[in-house]
Design an enzyme around this catalytic site. Structure first.
Site, PDB file in Angstrom:
ATOM      1  N   HIS A 148       0.748  -1.002  -0.079  1.00 13.75           N
ATOM      2  CA  HIS A 148       0.045   0.064   0.116  1.00 13.75           C
ATOM      3  C   HIS A 148       0.892   1.189  -0.026  1.00 13.75           C
ATOM      4  O   HIS A 148       0.532   2.306  -0.723  1.00 13.75           O
ATOM      5  CB  HIS A 148      -0.930  -0.003   1.063  1.00 13.75           C
ATOM      6  CG  HIS A 148      -1.523   1.310   1.681  1.00 13.75           C
ATOM      7  ND1 HIS A 148      -2.568   1.884   0.835  1.00 13.75           N
ATOM      8  CD2 HIS A 148      -1.221   2.307   2.492  1.00 13.75           C
ATOM      9  CE1 HIS A 148      -2.882   3.214   1.329  1.00 13.75           C
ATOM     10  NE2 HIS A 148      -2.005   3.420   2.275  1.00 13.75           N
TER      11      HIS A 148
ATOM     12  N   HIS B 211       1.326   5.470  -2.120  1.00 13.80           N
ATOM     13  CA  HIS B 211       1.854   6.954  -1.400  1.00 13.80           C
ATOM     14  C   HIS B 211       3.091   7.253  -2.346  1.00 13.80           C
ATOM     15  O   HIS B 211       3.106   8.614  -2.543  1.00 13.80           O
ATOM     16  CB  HIS B 211       2.245   6.790   0.083  1.00 13.80           C
ATOM     17  CG  HIS B 211       0.781   6.579   0.760  1.00 13.80           C
ATOM     18  ND1 HIS B 211       0.106   7.882   1.139  1.00 13.80           N
ATOM     19  CD2 HIS B 211       0.327   5.622   1.510  1.00 13.80           C
ATOM     20  CE1 HIS B 211      -0.746   7.455   1.878  1.00 13.80           C
ATOM     21  NE2 HIS B 211      -0.778   6.208   2.086  1.00 13.80           N
TER      22      HIS B 211
ATOM     23  N   GLU C 205      -5.586   9.758   1.323  1.00 16.91           N
ATOM     24  CA  GLU C 205      -5.850   8.338   1.208  1.00 16.91           C
ATOM     25  C   GLU C 205      -6.948   8.158   0.083  1.00 16.91           C
ATOM     26  O   GLU C 205      -7.016   7.145  -0.644  1.00 16.91           O
ATOM     27  CB  GLU C 205      -6.182   7.590   2.635  1.00 16.91           C
ATOM     28  CG  GLU C 205      -5.292   7.762   3.504  1.00 16.91           C
ATOM     29  CD  GLU C 205      -4.314   6.528   3.377  1.00 16.91           C
ATOM     30  OE1 GLU C 205      -4.487   5.783   2.299  1.00 16.91           O
ATOM     31  OE2 GLU C 205      -3.292   6.397   3.864  1.00 16.91           O
TER      32      GLU C 205
ATOM     33  N   SER D 171      -4.300   1.890  -4.491  1.00 19.23           N
ATOM     34  CA  SER D 171      -3.963   0.425  -4.153  1.00 19.23           C
ATOM     35  C   SER D 171      -4.880  -0.539  -3.619  1.00 19.23           C
ATOM     36  O   SER D 171      -4.627  -1.665  -3.171  1.00 19.23           O
ATOM     37  CB  SER D 171      -2.883   0.600  -3.129  1.00 19.23           C
ATOM     38  OG  SER D 171      -3.364   1.060  -1.683  1.00 19.23           O
TER      39      SER D 171
HETATM   40 FE   LIG Z   1      -1.788   4.848   3.456  1.00 19.70          FE
END
Ligand SMILES: [Fe+2]
Length: 570
Positions: free
Chosen positions: A398, A403, A443, A462
């Site tokens: 993730h 990110h 997010e 993701s």
């Molecule tokens: Fe995160």
């Protein structure tokens, strides 16, 4: 410098967080269930608020109990007590001591029936607890001269002012500043603000004395500096992030029987092994390589290939550009999980961001604080092989696929750092709001691109299911406005019903900056990349230095502009 109780609270936090998390783990599980529940920074922030509140309460109660048992209390009760080490009873030069004061306390006439309060428990305010803790460190600390501001609510008008001054004098204090104003409080005629300089022990006595008088509706010690002693501790230098590693353990596999790794002892051992890297990591270290297993690399490959498939159509341009660069640098390849150190070096070259290994899930305050230093705390473990497309907590897949690409984009990196800077010294409720903003932007954020909707949120990029849901016609879309976004309840058990859309990263930053300026923190901070230090802009000298630096920068920019314009004419 007196000790900060807030620091004390912070020091107590790790154990308390761990114990309470452990205790609450089963409760959360029963209430929320799994597998749909996801870990969120907002949830962590709320939990942290609760723990800090409870810890602070117990620290205060303990200090108050100590005060009630301590000599200070008897000092206050007894008339003939000395004030401070080596001092005799305060005297007044005009011989009116017996009429006006009693060892520095206001006269009996003022005290009235409240004199009986001396026998009751004395309730210290938080500021007094901090002051008392500082004074109790040593005999020298007790006698250290302290500047303080006291706010008095005077019921009886200006007549009380002379007595206040006399009492301060009796406690060998010096009045540095005094101002009054008509009070807006019912039953109070005037408010008086008095800045004094005196020994800590006498200051404590002075406050107790004044508070015994019925002439005052309130006697409050207020903090003088911009950074109050109640401001939560925050890191000032990137190396201080070594202390920002408090873990939230709610979703650890061994605590959650529905976690894919709960019954898999080998998986849990593997997580512990990888976590050791982070526990041992200190500022300035290279991030040690992790030898990922074939199974872990294969899990990565499955998710990587899915992202490759969906990215062209659904990811924002900035994500795709950075993704390509990571591929060109041979960091993003299908068959191998990238090493954090390689990724960290890549980010450093593009935006100055770096990575720190995190042993697990950090508290919201610690996680956000690291962003202020352009440091992203990244997990290194891999989700369970049986669940390649679902993980209840962030794992390195993730972090890396969600990110990292955007942290390599200058505009987004700046936005992330601004959230981090805003979190330094913020109150607990504000940390919750910042976490909520983080949740709906970093997010789960969507943005506009050539009149089309694209994803930039890491949890979307993701997670195939949520990405397709977010870009379908099912959820409600709202324009990103930090004031409303920051209080929007989030959904951690199923897909979000609401997503926030940013016009652009620049627009989101501008709105965020305006909103942050309304937060309660009474000071501004700035990150100095040369020293890796966060500077608190609280003095004219600091601001002058900054203005001088900016002027120099402006000069360079103006010269560059002139040269470019000049070259066009040639
Ligand atoms: Fe995160």
């Amino acid at each position: 410098m007196h000790a900060s109780m807030a620091n004390g609270v912070v020091k107590l936090l790790p154990n308390l967080v761990y114990c309470l998390e452990y205790f609450l783990a089963s409760f959360c599980l029963l209430q929320n269930g799994y597998p749909s529940r996801r870990r969120s920074l907002v949830d962590d922030a709320r939990f942290e608020t609760l723990v800090v509140k409870q810890t602070k309460q117990s620290v205060l109660e303990e200090a108050r109990a100590r005060a009630n048992d301590s000599g200070l209390e008897s000092d206050y009760i007894q008339d003939d007590v000395h004030i401070g080490s080596g001092d005799k009873s305060p005297t007044v030069e005009d011989g009116t001591q017996q009429d006006e004061t009693k060892n520095g306390h206001l006269a009996d006439a003022d005290i009235g029936d409240d004199a009986g309060k001396a026998n009751d428990d004395y309730t210290l305010t938080e500021e007094e607890v901090i002051l008392q803790n500082a004074a109790s460190e040593s005999a020298e600390a007790e006698q250290e001269i302290q500047q303080a501001v006291i706010l008095l609510r005077m019921r009886d008008g200006m007549g009380s002012l002379a007595r206040i001054l006399k009492t301060i004098e009796n406690y060998k204090g010096c009045v540095l500043h005094l101002e009054t104003r008509p009070s807006q409080i019912e039953g109070v005629q005037f408010d008086a603000l008095v800045k004094v300089s005196m020994s800590r022990v006498n200051l404590l006595q002075l406050i107790r004395s004044l508070r015994q008088s019925t002439s005052f509706a309130g006697v409050n010690l207020v903090t003088e500096n911009n950074i109050s002693s109640k401001t939560p501790w925050f890191p000032r230098h990137a190396s201080d992030l070594d202390s920002c590693n408090h873990l939230m353990t709610k979703y650890e596999p061994e605590l959650d029987m529905n976690h894919p790794g709960f019954a898999d002892k080998a998986y849990r051992e593997r997580r512990k092994e990888i976590a050791e890297i982070a526990f041992a990591y200190k500022y300035g270290d290279l991030i040690p390589c992790t030898s990922y297993t074939e199974s872990e690399n294969s899990t990565w490959q499955r998710v990587f290939n899915t992202v490759l498939e969906l990215m062209p159509k659904h990811a924002c341009k900035e994500y795709k550009d950075a993704f390509s660069k990571l591929q060109e640098a041979d960091i993003f390849v299908p068959h191998r999980i990238p090493q954090l150190d390689d990724v960290s070096n890549f980010l450093r070259q593009h935006t100055g961001f770096t990575l720190r290994p995190a042993a697990g899930l950090l508290t919201a305050r610690d996680f956000l604080a690291s962003l202020a230093f352009r440091v992203f705390q990244s997990t290194q473990y891999v989700r369970h092989a049986n669940s390649p497309f679902h993980t209840p907590e962030p794992d390195c897949i993730h972090e890396l696929l969600g990110h990292i690409p955007l942290l390599a984009d200058p505009s987004f990196a700046q936005f992330s750092q601004e959230i981090g800077l805003a979190s330094l010294g913020a109150s607990d409720p504000e940390i919750e709001k910042l976490s909520t903003v983080y949740w709906f932007t970093v997010e789960f954020g969507l943005c506009k691109e050539n009149h089309q909707l694209k994803a930039y949120g890491a949890a979307l990029l993701s997670s195939i299911g949520e990405l397709l849901h977010a870009l379908s016609d099912k959820p409600e879309l709202r324009a990103f406005e930090p004031a409303s976004t920051s209080v929007q309840p989030y959904q951690d058990q199923e897909y979000q019903p609401i997503y926030y859309v940013a016009e652009s990263f620049e627009d989101a930053k501008e709105k965020f900056r305006r909103w942050v300026s309304t937060m309660s923190r009474p000071f501004e901070v700035r990150f100095n990349p040369h020293t890796e230090r966060v500077e608190v802009l609280d003095s004219v000298d600091k601001l002058e230095t900054l203005v001088w630096q900016l002027n120099t920068e402006m000069l360079h920019l103006t010269n560059a502009l002139k040269k470019l314009k000049g070259s066009h004419f040639e």
